[in-house]
Structure formats: structure tokens, C-alpha cells
Design an enzyme around this catalytic site. Structure first.
Site, PDB file in Angstrom:
ATOM      1  N   GLN A 259     -32.259  15.894   7.858  1.00  0.00           N
ATOM      2  CA  GLN A 259     -32.954  14.702   7.366  1.00  0.00           C
ATOM      3  C   GLN A 259     -34.045  14.281   8.330  1.00  0.00           C
ATOM      4  O   GLN A 259     -35.163  13.969   7.933  1.00  0.00           O
ATOM      5  CB  GLN A 259     -31.995  13.506   7.211  1.00  0.00           C
ATOM      6  CG  GLN A 259     -31.029  13.623   6.073  1.00  0.00           C
ATOM      7  CD  GLN A 259     -31.705  13.843   4.757  1.00  0.00           C
ATOM      8  OE1 GLN A 259     -32.603  13.102   4.387  1.00  0.00           O
ATOM      9  NE2 GLN A 259     -31.312  14.884   4.045  1.00  0.00           N
ATOM     10  N   GLU A 328     -29.262   7.336   0.242  1.00  0.00           N
ATOM     11  CA  GLU A 328     -29.824   8.316  -0.677  1.00  0.00           C
ATOM     12  C   GLU A 328     -28.891   9.528  -0.759  1.00  0.00           C
ATOM     13  O   GLU A 328     -28.508   9.963  -1.843  1.00  0.00           O
ATOM     14  CB  GLU A 328     -31.207   8.726  -0.153  1.00  0.00           C
ATOM     15  CG  GLU A 328     -31.920   9.728  -1.036  1.00  0.00           C
ATOM     16  CD  GLU A 328     -33.139  10.327  -0.335  1.00  0.00           C
ATOM     17  OE1 GLU A 328     -33.278  10.187   0.901  1.00  0.00           O
ATOM     18  OE2 GLU A 328     -33.953  10.966  -1.044  1.00  0.00           O
ATOM     19  N   HIS A 329     -28.530  10.079   0.397  1.00  0.00           N
ATOM     20  CA  HIS A 329     -27.612  11.217   0.474  1.00  0.00           C
ATOM     21  C   HIS A 329     -26.357  10.808   1.233  1.00  0.00           C
ATOM     22  O   HIS A 329     -26.450  10.271   2.336  1.00  0.00           O
ATOM     23  CB  HIS A 329     -28.247  12.383   1.251  1.00  0.00           C
ATOM     24  CG  HIS A 329     -29.556  12.844   0.704  1.00  0.00           C
ATOM     25  ND1 HIS A 329     -30.752  12.593   1.344  1.00  0.00           N
ATOM     26  CD2 HIS A 329     -29.862  13.546  -0.405  1.00  0.00           C
ATOM     27  CE1 HIS A 329     -31.742  13.125   0.641  1.00  0.00           C
ATOM     28  NE2 HIS A 329     -31.239  13.706  -0.425  1.00  0.00           N
TER      29      HIS A 329
END
Lengths: 431, 431
Positions: A259, A328-329
Site C-alpha cells: 500500500q 478500503e482494504h
């Protein structure tokens, strides 16, 4: 080093709030500039689009060269190395199969009083797909945006991609061809968004615009919203990794860095019940940063926005924190990840178990990688077929059903002071 | 008199375009004022909310009187006349039954290579419902906004409604109680939207805000979007009535006026293949206007934005025009309305047959009356349960499935220049 928070410390709530409130993106005020660009393209069409492309992208175009010819797209596909082509094809097949399951079903039924009701779904007639240029020109994003539209039945997908000094990523063209994009134009920025929204002599207008872009593109999308539909405005990427002690610190470090390498404003958070694992992951991150091509970006993101949160009891403490982060993740690397997931409400996408790195979802998992950022998973969802269809609700009454329902409608119209509403029903019932 | 367009006339396309492009709402620039209000409430909470309510609504509140007490809501329900109560109950039951069918289903499956994929839907945790004050304070709107949220499983619905000089519409309170609204606050305007988005000492923040409002409310919703979710920004109402010669002109005139009475900016369009019907409907409208309490509004809307379009062949000519109009409400008053509807793609809601006046859909049909306006039915849908749920996508790989998919993910990460992405997969495969 990222910050470390312990749930047992007295200032935990305060520090956790500060973490949630951290502003990761400097807001650039480009609204006025974008307003001029949009209005110029709206008024002067191709001429404005061509001039602005010359100015911003250093590329001289004519109405004839705006559109990328079929032969060039086909050549890009042909030139794709077999291994890359196979990976793109696999991603395409898997994204397609998964998204086909999302297609909503029409519904039509008659109720007890003989009134027919229903919902009919139809595809948006045309969609514009924005693809960024330069280093962020990702073939995977083309697939993730175009395939759901195609599956929904969108007949025309017009893609725009800026070609700085003429350069286009051939893999982006190849992905567009694989995904079934109808038209590609070598323009970008706010001017391309305006062209898609209002149309020019060479580009027919679309009904909805999707795809990521910089601050200019985001502002242009906001400004044309209403004239066309838009997707969400995506912010920098985030991952929350929930992990118990029984994990390889190197695996988790790699996930956090995947990320962080996206963007200095990306955010990677580890949440664990093991002090020891926390320390070992931090050490592994430092080690892996040494051999990363994008180590400067990843290291800045990790230092400024990264966080390690240590809790006492994962099953009890992690869910409420995860819901407030609304990542988000969300990776859950525990023995029974489903037990934790069942207690968590807010996440764009979840990756369950130790063998499901989030990166698989970026490329070949089949699910979409366009997901809600900046805590918006509290109220919104990732891109899907639903973003490319719309519903018409259906009502059909027999004379009898109208007689049954009419008096109540007339009563409500009366108390709301809407005479003509009442009359529209009463006149049919001879009331 | 409204304008009359004939498809056979040479300037038809030009005049039709002008009709579509007509700007019906004066845009009021309240952004800067609203920005101050929002920022004030965000910083000073209750104190700001109370001061602004005194200034704009001429109502003195304290933190204790902000919220409408249970007893007042219950009393409003008790005081509702039986006939009105029965109508509200019928509407509630029918809206609920219809919306239950919209609840999306979770999906979880294992594919051929042993990868598990899925979609899980969960309710938005809390919702703020804006209800306008004064004449536009409609109990039916409370039902239409609150019931889908309730059906979705939203646990907390906080309603705000301005009480100018203390006045609240008791039917709005009654409808809120029937729909299961959790909390009601007597505040409105941009300050109420800010309170819902950021929270104050007395009002806990929500995750999403829905409901209609004036320009200040709309601007405030736009400004807090991102911090919370918002629904569409609704414009003035519209109806397109497609009718053959075999209709009672008085029925159609009543339907056209039911839209026109909402707002001077509302739009009513008749599309027919009968010159004779067109003339008779126009005459009926003039006649009915004489006896309408809101005749000034209806007459202004009809004169300025109303239109009568005459075509040669309904089945051939109406669908493409209807798709370009993309009306919020579409009535099809013909013998075989489904044949026409099957050829039309864009409409918020359709009302089929001569016995289905649109007004039934406003109140007791069961479908939602919050629908896309201003041509946005080309890309969006009416309010539904889907607006109150969000989807988390699920991926769960076995070690074997990761081995199968990993190499393609690594290849795509490589061509996109994202090293850490590749490593996050490779490290698990000992590559």
C-alpha cells in the site's frame, strides 16, 4: 517509524481519534482554473481540446488524430509479451466471471389487491472512462473500470488517456482492447472530462464518467456532475491488516509496503494483539524498504501515516476499531478470519486468511480494485455492475386496484394541500 | 399556454433541444454563507446550532429542548384523525412490502481453482433524515425516506425538521413515529445538516444524510459529502405523459397539473400522436386551472415549462424522445403501455395504463417517490434499500489458489512498476 498505539494506554482514544482525523491530502484549489477549462471546451469543442492538449500535454493533435486508430490499438495488443498477455487475459476472465454475478434482476409482481409493481434495470447508454497518463497509467485499472460497464451492457465505452509528448502506455491500449472499450482518445485532464460530458465535434457526449485522476480531473468530474453521472472521487489507498501472533512478519511487512508504495499519502495500519509481532513487523518493514524501487514513497507514507495498534483481545477489541477506520482494504490474517469479519461492518474489501494478500485483489482475484477510501466504506461500496445500470420503478393499476388505493391517496393529498394531486385520482373514480 | 412542438416541422430538432436545455432553476450562490454556517456548527456544536436556529427560524431552544420529546411525537400520532392515520398506515405497509423485495442478497462461492469470492451487504450504521419545514413539510416524504432505511436495517435514524416560530407539522411527527424514526430534532437549514454530519453535544453524528431541502440544505449536503454520504440532490419535479387519442383529456390534464402545482419550476410534458387530443388536453388544463388552490404556481409552471409534443407514430417516435427527456415520472396511457415501455430506456418511474395516475406513486403505490430529476434518469435511480446498505467484497485464497493466481499478479505488478506489490505475493510462494 510509524506511530505505535496501545489500547491500554490512557491517551489511546485521543490518539486513535487523531489518527482517524489525520488529513492525508493537501487540498489543492484548482476549481477556478478547471471552471475555465470546462467552459472553454464546452463552447469551442475540438478547437479548445486541441489547444489545451498542446499546452498541457505538449502534444499537437488535429481532429483526425484525436482518436487512437484501431490499427494502433491492435498493434499494441499484438506487441504485448505472451506472459503479460496471459496475465491480462486471466485478470479479464476472472473480473468478468465475478461481475456477472452482480447483475441485478428485474422484478415484477402483482400484489393482493391486483396492483402490479416492479423494478426494471437497464444499462447506462454510454460511459466515459478516464485513465491517467504517465507512471499511474495502469492496465489493471482499465480492466477494473471497463469490465463492469461491459458486463452491465453499456453499449459505448469511450476512453480518454493523456499522451504526454505523444507517449501512450501500450499495455493500457492492450487492456482496453481486451476489455472491449469502443473508442480511445489521446486527451486528458479537465479538458478530456469536459469533452466527455458535453461532447465535441469528434467526441460524442457520454451519460456517465468513471475512473481515477489527479486534482484537476477530480474537480472537473465534480463540476460536470448532474450533466453526467460520476463515480466516487477516490483518495489515497489504505490497508488495515489485522493479525494474530502466528504470522510471518515478512509477509505482513510486504503487505503494508504494497500500500505504502502507491503514494506518500497512502496509509498502512497493522492491528495486532502481539507486542512481539508488532516489533518484528516494524523491523521487517525497515529491512524490506532497503530493496524497494519506490522506497522513498513507501518510506514517507509509512513514517507519516503508518500506524501499529496493539490491543489486548483481537476478537473483542479489533472490530469496533476496524469499523471506525472503515478501511478500503482489510486483511485478516488469523486462523479463523471469518469469525472476526462477521463482527466488522465497515470495509471496502476484505482479504481473509494468511494466503490472501490484498495484491491479488488488485489484479487477478476477480473482485474490483476500485474501492471506497477515506472512511467512506461507512456509507459506500466499491465499483460494480450496479454503477453502470439504473432502475426504473414500475406501477400498473387496474381500475379495481385504483378504486382500492385511490381514497387513501386523495386523503394524503388533501392533508398535504395538493389539490391537483387529489383531483388526478378523484376524476378517475368519479369522486 | 405551453409550447407546442410537431415532429414534422423543420425546426423540431432545434426546439426539442432547447426544451431539454431549458434551465428551470435559478442557481442561487449560497456556498460561502453555507460554508460559514457549517464551520460554525462544526466548531461550536450546540451553541452555534441554537444561535442559528434563533436567527433563522425565530425559535429559542436550549440543549434540552432541541430534541422533540417522545410524548410530543406520541401525542401527534394520537391526535391524527382516523382517516388520515389509516391512509398513512396503508402507505407505510405498502412501501415496506415493496422495499423488502429490494434487499440485495449476499453471495459467497468457491470457483474452479479453489478461490472463495463474495459480496456481503450491511446496513449503513446511522442515517440523518432532513425534512423541510413549512408548506413543503410532507408526511409522505418522511415515509419514503425513512422506510427504505428501516428495511435496510439502519439502526439509528435521526430526523431534523425546522420549526419556524416553534411550529411543527404534527403529521410529519406522526409519519416519523409510524416509520420508526429514532430521534427528531427541531432544527433545519445548513446548520442542521452540519450537526448531523459532524455531531454536536446533543446530536450524535450520522454516516449518511438523505432528504430534500432548499438551496442552503443542498449546498450544505454537497459540502459535508465525503465526511458523510448523501443522496442525490433533487431538482424540480417532472412528468412526461405519453398518450394515444383514446384518452379522457380531463384525466390527462389533471395529471399534468398534479406536477405543475408542486413548483413554478416543475415541468409537465404531453407527448401524443393526436392533434385533437393535444388541443382538448390544453383546453382541459385551462378549465381545471380555474378551480385549483395552487393555480398560480401550476399556471406559471405550465406556461413557462409545459410542452405538448405531437408525433406521427407513437411506437416509433416516442421512445427516442422519451429517452432524451429521461423524465422523473413517465406515464404511458395507451392500450398496450408495456410495448412502449419496452422500447424506452430512461425514466425514474413508469406508470402504465390509463388507471395509473402518477399521484398513486407519490403516496400509496408502494414504490418510492424520491426519483432522479433533470434528466439524471439517464444514469441514476430512485431512492431504494440500496441507498442504505453498502457492500464489502470478499476474497479468501487457499495456499493452492494463491499458487495458481500468484504468478499472474506478480507479472502485472512488474509491468506496472510496483515492486512491493510483487513481493507481497512472491514472498508467500518462496519465489
Amino acid at each position: 517509524m510509524p506511530q505505535r498505539l496501545h489500547i491500554s494506554e490512557p491517551d489511546f482514544e485521543q490518539r486513535f481519534r487523531a489518527l482517524l482525523a489525520a488529513k492525508r491530502e493537501a487540498s489543492v484549489d484548482v476549481e477556478a482554473t478547471v471552471r475555465e477549462i470546462v467552459s472553454d471546451v464546452r463552447q469551442r469543442g475540438d478547437a479548445a481540446l486541441i489547444e489545451l492538449t498542446a499546452r498541457f500535454d505538449h502534444l499537437e493533435l488535429t481532429p483526425e488524430t484525436l482518436r487512437v486508430p484501431e490499427a494502433e490499438i491492435e498493434a499494441a495488443l499484438e506487441a504485448t509479451p505472451p506472459k503479460t498477455r496471459a496475465a491480462l487475459d486471466l485478470a479479464h476472465r476472472r473480473i468478468e466471471s465475478h461481475h456477472i454475478r452482480q447483475m441485478p434482476k428485474d422484478d415484477r409482481y402483482m400484489d393482493a389487491i391486483g396492483a402490479e409493481l416492479g423494478s426494471r434495470w437497464t444499462a447506462v447508454e454510454s460511459v466515459g472512462l478516464y485513465v491517467p497518463g504517465g507512471a499511474a497509467s495502469y492496465p489493471s485499472s482499465v480492466l477494473m473500470n471497463a469490465v463492469p460497464a461491459k458486463v452491465a451492457g453499456v453499449e459505448r465505452i469511450a476512453m480518454v488517456v493523456p499522451a504526454m509528448r505523444g507517449a501512450l502506455n501500450p499495455l493500457v491500449l492492450a487492456a482496453a482492447r481486451i476489455a472491449g472499450v469502443s473508442e480511445i482518445y489521446r486527451v486528458g485532464g479537465a479538458q478530456a472530462v469536459a469533452a466527455l460530458a458535453y461532447g465535441t465535434e469528434s467526441i460524442a457526449p457520454v451519460a456517465k464518467i468513471v475512473g481515477p485522476g489527479n486534482a484537476y480531473v477530480a474537480s472537473a468530474k465534480r463540476q460536470v456532475f448532474g450533466t453526467v453521472g460520476i463515480d466516487m472521487i477516490a483518495g489515497p489507498s489504505e490497508v488495515l491488516v489485522i493479525a494474530d501472533a502466528d504470522n510471518d512478519p515478512d509477509w505482513l511487512a510486504a503487505d503494508l509496503l504494497a500500500q505504502a508504495e502507491h503514494d506518500r499519502a497512502a496509509q498502512s495500519i497493522l492491528l495486532t494483539d502481539s507486542e512481539d509481532l508488532a516489533a518484528r513487523v516494524e523491523a521487517a518493514v525497515e529491512r524490506q524498504l532497503q530493496t524497494l524501487s519506490r522506497s522513498e514513497t513507501a518510506s514517507a507514507s509509512w513514517a507519516e501515516f503508518g500506524a501499529v495498534i496493539v490491543v489486548s483481545d483481537l476478537l473483542r477489541d479489533a472490530p469496533p476499531l476496524a469499523d471506525r477506520i472503515a478501511a478500503e482494504h482489510l486483511e485478516i490474517a488469523t486462523d479463523d478470519p471469518d469469525a472476526l469479519f462477521a463482527r466488522i461492518r465497515n470495509a471496502g474489501a476484505v482479504f481473509l486468511g494468511r494466503h490472501t494478500p490484498e495484491v491479488i485483489g488488485d489484479y487477478v482475484g476477480g473482485s474490483n480494485h476500485v474501492l471506497p477510501t477515506a472512511r467512506s466504506a461507512r456509507f459506500s461500496s466499491g465499483l460494480s455492475v450496479l454503477d453502470f445500470v439504473k432502475r426504473t420503478s414500475i406501477l400498473k393499476l387496474s381500475a379495481e386496484a385504483l378504486r382500492e388505493l385511490g381514497p387513501s391517496a386523495i386523503e394524503l393529498a388533501r392533508v398535504e394541500g395538493l389539490d391537483a394531486h387529489g383531483r388526478s385520482v378523484a376524476i378517475r373514480l368519479n369522486l
